[in-house]
Motif scaffolding. Structure first.
Motif, PDB file in Angstrom:
ATOM      1  N   ASP A  78       0.843  -1.194   0.000  1.00 33.50           N
ATOM      2  CA  ASP A  78       0.000   0.000   0.000  1.00 33.50           C
ATOM      3  C   ASP A  78       0.878   1.244   0.000  1.00 33.50           C
ATOM      4  OD1 ASP A  78      -2.332   1.514   0.090  1.00 33.50           O
ATOM      5  OD2 ASP A  78      -2.301   1.596   2.281  1.00 33.50           O
ATOM      6  N   ARG A  79       0.479   2.219  -0.802  1.00 31.37           N
ATOM      7  CA  ARG A  79       1.176   3.503  -0.843  1.00 31.37           C
ATOM      8  C   ARG A  79       0.240   4.550  -1.410  1.00 31.37           C
ATOM      9  NH1 ARG A  79       2.091   4.583  -5.989  1.00 31.37           N
ATOM     10  NH2 ARG A  79       2.440   2.899  -7.484  1.00 31.37           N
ATOM     11  N   ALA A 135      -8.839   2.479 -21.591  1.00 29.36           N
ATOM     12  CA  ALA A 135      -9.644   1.551 -20.791  1.00 29.36           C
ATOM     13  C   ALA A 135     -10.735   2.299 -20.035  1.00 29.36           C
ATOM     14  CB  ALA A 135      -8.764   0.802 -19.794  1.00 29.36           C
ATOM     15  N   ASN A 136     -11.961   1.816 -20.153  1.00 33.33           N
ATOM     16  CA  ASN A 136     -13.081   2.326 -19.391  1.00 33.33           C
ATOM     17  C   ASN A 136     -13.339   1.352 -18.244  1.00 33.33           C
ATOM     18  OD1 ASN A 136     -15.369   3.830 -18.634  1.00 33.33           O
ATOM     19  ND2 ASN A 136     -16.684   2.467 -19.818  1.00 33.33           N
ATOM     20  N   LEU A 137     -13.118   1.793 -17.011  1.00 37.49           N
ATOM     21  CA  LEU A 137     -13.321   0.929 -15.841  1.00 37.49           C
ATOM     22  C   LEU A 137     -14.815   0.808 -15.573  1.00 37.49           C
ATOM     23  CD1 LEU A 137     -10.541   2.266 -13.448  1.00 37.49           C
ATOM     24  CD2 LEU A 137     -10.381   0.534 -15.243  1.00 37.49           C
ATOM     25  N   THR A 138     -15.355  -0.389 -15.746  1.00 37.95           N
ATOM     26  CA  THR A 138     -16.793  -0.578 -15.572  1.00 37.95           C
ATOM     27  C   THR A 138     -17.157  -1.087 -14.184  1.00 37.95           C
ATOM     28  OG1 THR A 138     -16.652  -2.778 -16.570  1.00 37.95           O
ATOM     29  CG2 THR A 138     -17.186  -0.943 -18.040  1.00 37.95           C
ATOM     30  N   ASP A 139     -16.403  -2.018 -13.649  1.00 39.71           N
ATOM     31  CA  ASP A 139     -16.623  -2.542 -12.299  1.00 39.71           C
ATOM     32  C   ASP A 139     -15.269  -2.661 -11.628  1.00 39.71           C
ATOM     33  OD1 ASP A 139     -19.377  -2.874 -12.545  1.00 39.71           O
ATOM     34  OD2 ASP A 139     -19.236  -4.981 -13.119  1.00 39.71           O
ATOM     35  N   SER A 140     -15.239  -2.367 -10.337  1.00 34.07           N
ATOM     36  CA  SER A 140     -13.975  -2.518  -9.624  1.00 34.07           C
ATOM     37  C   SER A 140     -14.225  -2.718  -8.143  1.00 34.07           C
ATOM     38  CB  SER A 140     -13.079  -1.288  -9.827  1.00 34.07           C
ATOM     39  OG  SER A 140     -13.656  -0.149  -9.219  1.00 34.07           O
ATOM     40  N   THR A 141     -13.253  -3.322  -7.514  1.00 33.49           N
ATOM     41  CA  THR A 141     -13.221  -3.396  -6.072  1.00 33.49           C
ATOM     42  C   THR A 141     -11.771  -3.212  -5.664  1.00 33.49           C
ATOM     43  OG1 THR A 141     -13.863  -4.653  -4.102  1.00 33.49           O
ATOM     44  CG2 THR A 141     -13.075  -5.927  -5.986  1.00 33.49           C
ATOM     45  N   MET A 142     -11.550  -2.410  -4.659  1.00 34.47           N
ATOM     46  CA  MET A 142     -10.193  -2.088  -4.214  1.00 34.47           C
ATOM     47  C   MET A 142     -10.196  -2.044  -2.698  1.00 34.47           C
ATOM     48  SD  MET A 142      -9.491   1.060  -6.797  1.00 34.47           S
ATOM     49  CE  MET A 142     -10.214   1.034  -8.422  1.00 34.47           C
ATOM     50  N   THR A 143      -9.125  -2.578  -2.102  1.00 40.43           N
ATOM     51  CA  THR A 143      -9.068  -2.580  -0.650  1.00 40.43           C
ATOM     52  C   THR A 143      -7.638  -2.743  -0.165  1.00 40.43           C
ATOM     53  OG1 THR A 143     -10.138  -3.475   1.333  1.00 40.43           O
ATOM     54  CG2 THR A 143      -9.392  -5.068  -0.324  1.00 40.43           C
ATOM     55  N   ARG A 144      -7.430  -2.405   1.073  1.00 42.91           N
ATOM     56  CA  ARG A 144      -6.147  -2.590   1.744  1.00 42.91           C
ATOM     57  C   ARG A 144      -6.258  -3.842   2.595  1.00 42.91           C
ATOM     58  NH1 ARG A 144      -3.674  -0.935   6.581  1.00 42.91           N
ATOM     59  NH2 ARG A 144      -1.488  -0.403   6.297  1.00 42.91           N
ATOM     60  N   LEU A 145      -5.303  -4.749   2.418  1.00 43.37           N
ATOM     61  CA  LEU A 145      -5.296  -6.008   3.159  1.00 43.37           C
ATOM     62  C   LEU A 145      -3.951  -6.170   3.857  1.00 43.37           C
ATOM     63  CD1 LEU A 145      -6.793  -8.273   0.349  1.00 43.37           C
ATOM     64  CD2 LEU A 145      -8.008  -7.421   2.360  1.00 43.37           C
ATOM     65  N   ARG A 146      -3.929  -5.941   5.154  1.00 40.85           N
ATOM     66  CA  ARG A 146      -2.715  -6.136   5.950  1.00 40.85           C
ATOM     67  C   ARG A 146      -1.487  -5.490   5.320  1.00 40.85           C
ATOM     68  NH1 ARG A 146      -4.122  -7.788  10.759  1.00 40.85           N
ATOM     69  NH2 ARG A 146      -5.814  -9.244  10.695  1.00 40.85           N
ATOM     70  N   GLY A 147      -1.611  -4.222   4.928  1.00 39.06           N
ATOM     71  CA  GLY A 147      -0.481  -3.480   4.395  1.00 39.06           C
ATOM     72  C   GLY A 147      -0.277  -3.608   2.901  1.00 39.06           C
TER      73      GLY A 147
END
Length: 167
Positions: free
Chosen positions: A12-13, A29-41
């Motif tokens: 992560d930064r 690129a057209n971002l249609t669906d996404s999921t983003m998260t921080r997992l233990r650094g």
């Protein structure tokens, strides 16, 4: 038009989302669906996008430093006639082996489809939140089976109808 599934993971930064989004926008690129998260650094993203070829997306992401990426062509999602009724399953309790396996098996056995699932460990407290599509009329039986699994696991499990505005 190509549809691509992309995963990105790295330490992560600050700016990691902007770097990935700019690299992909640079190749159309057209971002249609996404999921983003921080997992233990570590920061992780899963994206579906349309527009670029597989090779141009790989090249754009290849210029990023310190992340591992994967790009795959995927078929567009087929039209679904009935996705079921939206519910949220939440689990809270002491961390122990097998919580995700047991809860997701109960949902699957009831014909439910998990559309989103997150877990978090905070000290000894384990939390699982899942959005699920449940077949019409199956929620009472699912609630009963989740209660059985909760008792066996020693955790609290709730099933509640999701408000469509929230999802």
């Amino acid at each position: 038009m190509d549809e691509l599934a992309i995963t990105v993971i790295g330490p992560d930064r600050t700016g990691i989302v902007a770097d990935v989004a700019e690299a992909l926008a640079g190749v159309g690129a057209n971002l249609t669906d996404s999921t983003m998260t921080r997992l233990r650094g570590h920061f992780t993203m899963t994206l579906i996008c349309t527009g670029p070829s597989l090779s141009s997306a790989e090249a754009a992401l290849g210029s990023l430093r310190g992340v591992v990426t994967s790009v795959s062509s995927v078929a567009p999602e087929p039209d679904k006639s009935d996705g079921g009724e939206p519910y949220v399953v939440s689990v809270h309790g002491a961390d122990r082996l097998g919580i995700v396996a047991a809860v997701t098996r109960v949902v699957a056995a009831a014909g439910g489809n998990i559309t989103d699932l997150s877990t978090r460990l905070s000290g000894t407290l384990y939390v699982l939140i899942a959005e699920v599509d449940v077949p019409a009329g199956a929620s009472d039986e699912l609630a009963e089976q989740l209660a059985v699994a909760a008792a066996e696991l020693g955790v609290e499990v709730t099933l509640r109808r999701a408000e469509s505005e929230i999802l």
